[in-house]
Motif scaffolding. Structure first.
Motif, mmCIF file in Angstrom:
data_model
loop_
_atom_site.group_PDB
_atom_site.id
_atom_site.type_symbol
_atom_site.label_atom_id
_atom_site.label_comp_id
_atom_site.label_asym_id
_atom_site.label_seq_id
_atom_site.Cartn_x
_atom_site.Cartn_y
_atom_site.Cartn_z
ATOM 1 N N ASP A 200 31.426 38.268 36.946
ATOM 2 C CA ASP A 200 32.690 38.798 37.450
ATOM 3 C C ASP A 200 33.772 37.752 37.249
ATOM 4 N N ALA A 201 34.772 38.083 36.445
ATOM 5 C CA ALA A 201 35.842 37.137 36.126
ATOM 6 C C ALA A 201 36.969 37.159 37.147
ATOM 7 N N TYR A 218 36.171 40.527 27.206
ATOM 8 C CA TYR A 218 35.357 40.633 28.420
ATOM 9 C C TYR A 218 34.356 41.780 28.307
ATOM 10 N N TYR A 225 35.994 42.543 35.744
ATOM 11 C CA TYR A 225 37.240 41.859 36.076
ATOM 12 C C TYR A 225 38.194 42.884 36.659
ATOM 13 N N ASN A 305 43.490 33.218 36.233
ATOM 14 C CA ASN A 305 43.295 33.736 37.583
ATOM 15 C C ASN A 305 44.490 33.381 38.476
ATOM 16 N N GLU A 334 39.150 31.330 35.055
ATOM 17 C CA GLU A 334 39.157 31.902 33.709
ATOM 18 C C GLU A 334 40.364 31.335 32.949
#
Length: 383
Positions: A200-201, A218, A225, A305, A334
């Motif tokens: 999970d980004a 991704y 995400y 992020n 990220e």
């Protein structure tokens, strides 16, 4: 993301392997794969010297004491390929970056030239990947060279996907190897990633023009995400009431960042963890300290992020930086990757890459050309 340390689960992995390989001339060899043991240093250095002479960029790898120390501390796991006849014929490393980052890098796979053509690279990568997957890393990570495509293709088969480029890192006047560099004066690297422990980004703040690209990246990694709807440069707080019209007013006062310059390679690397209102001042100061003369270049890793990431991206774009992809799943943050080539000409067509990287390079080249067009437009306006 919570850092995970290595555990004893590795004892369940086959830590030694024996292979029988054959080349095109039907000559067979028996190769033993294992982890480093004290006394391997001389054979490892011989492998490096056979390919790079005394020019390998990891200069510490020529020092037996450095190799022993790294192995003892556990930051680097050295892997060995050897034969009965010639001893050590190849090496590879698994490198970790705790506590700053949580991925494991697969790197420095080097064989003596005499043993090329036996198909050793793939089983050696598989051996290393088995060890890597037995540990608690967030991702498998590699920076494959762009002057041959062997690593790119083989690691793709092991699940690693192309996500970006780290451009113009090494000065080719200081590195010797047996491949063709083409016209590029500095050596660039790809970024290849396989999701392992981190899936999970989080929430991503991405520029409009790169959202589709980032979704594809991704998606290729199978990572989840959340794409932020409100972008700080589009919807500043209070804008409808006539307040806070400058989006920078929502940012912290100070930029949180680290940087390091490699004087030999003329390469500056900047890690921007949180963008602040002083970003232009901080980057301008770095440009003054490390001016774009000769082969000086800059790579920036920008935390996407961070709610200020889009504003920071556009700010850096206005300073001459262009987008070169992503560095995903490697830490609790990220990253977007940006580059300024300074006076160094880039010949994208001279990179030797797999089909997957060729698609990525076409995207990055378009970003580069648009960046140069905007620079030329600004210069013409100033005359």
């Amino acid at each position: 993301m919570e850092a995970v340390t290595k555990t004893d689960v590795e004892t369940d992995v086959k830590t030694e392997q024996t292979l029988i390989l054959e080349n095109r001339e039907k000559r067979s060899i028996t190769v033993h794969l294992r982890k480093f043991r004290a006394g391997d240093e001389t054979g490892m250095i011989a492998c490096i010297s056979d390919e790079y002479g005394d020019t390998y960029f990891k200069t510490g790898f020529y020092d037996p004491e450095y190799l022993r120390k790294e192995a003892e501390e556990g930051i680097i796991t050295f892997l060995i390929a050897e034969t009965e006849e010639d001893g050590i014929i190849g090496m590879m490393i698994l490198k970790e970056f705790y506590p700053k980052e949580s991925m494991c890098e697969i790197a420095s796979q080097i064989f003596r030239k005499k043993y090329r053509g036996y198909g050793l690279a793939m089983p050696f990568f598989e051996y290393g990947m088995g060890l890597l997957l037995s540990r608690g890393y967030s991702a498998a990570f590699c920076l494959p060279v762009l002057f041959h495509d062997v690593t790119q293709r083989l690691l793709y088969r092991l699940g690693l996907r192309a996500t970006g480029l780290v451009m113009n890192v090494f000065d080719m006047d200081h590195i010797m190897h047996s491949y063709n560099n083409g016209r590029n004066r500095k050596h660039s690297q790809g970024i290849q990633i396989r999701a392992v422990g981190k899936r999970d980004a989080g929430t991503l703040y991405l520029p409009d023009e790169h959202r589709a690209f980032c979704r594809d990246i991704y998606g290729s990694l199978g990572a989840e995400y959340t794409l932020a709807d409100a972008q700080i440069h589009r919807q500043p707080e209070g804008a409808e009431r006539g307040e806070a019209k400058d989006p920078a007013e929502r940012l912290p006062v100070y930029t949180e960042m680290e940087y390091a310059n490699d004087n030999l390679q003329h390469s500056l690397t900047v890690d921007i963890r949180r963008a602040g209102r002083d970003l232009v001042k901080r980057i301008t100061k770095l440009h003054t300290r490390y001016p774009f003369k000769g082969k000086q270049t800059v790579v920036i890793f920008l935390n996407c992020n961070d709610p200020g990431a889009v504003w920071a991206y556009e700010t850096l774009q206005n300073m001459g930086y262009f987008f070169t992809g992503l560095k995903p799943l490697c830490s609790e943050r990220e990253y977007m990757v940006l580059h300024h080539e300074g006076e160094v000409e880039i010949y994208f067509e001279d990179y030797w890459v797999s089909g997957e990287f060729a698609n990525l390079i076409r995207y990055v080249e378009a970003c580069y050309k648009e960046c140069r067009r905007q620079r030329n437009k600004k210069q013409a306006k100033n005359y």
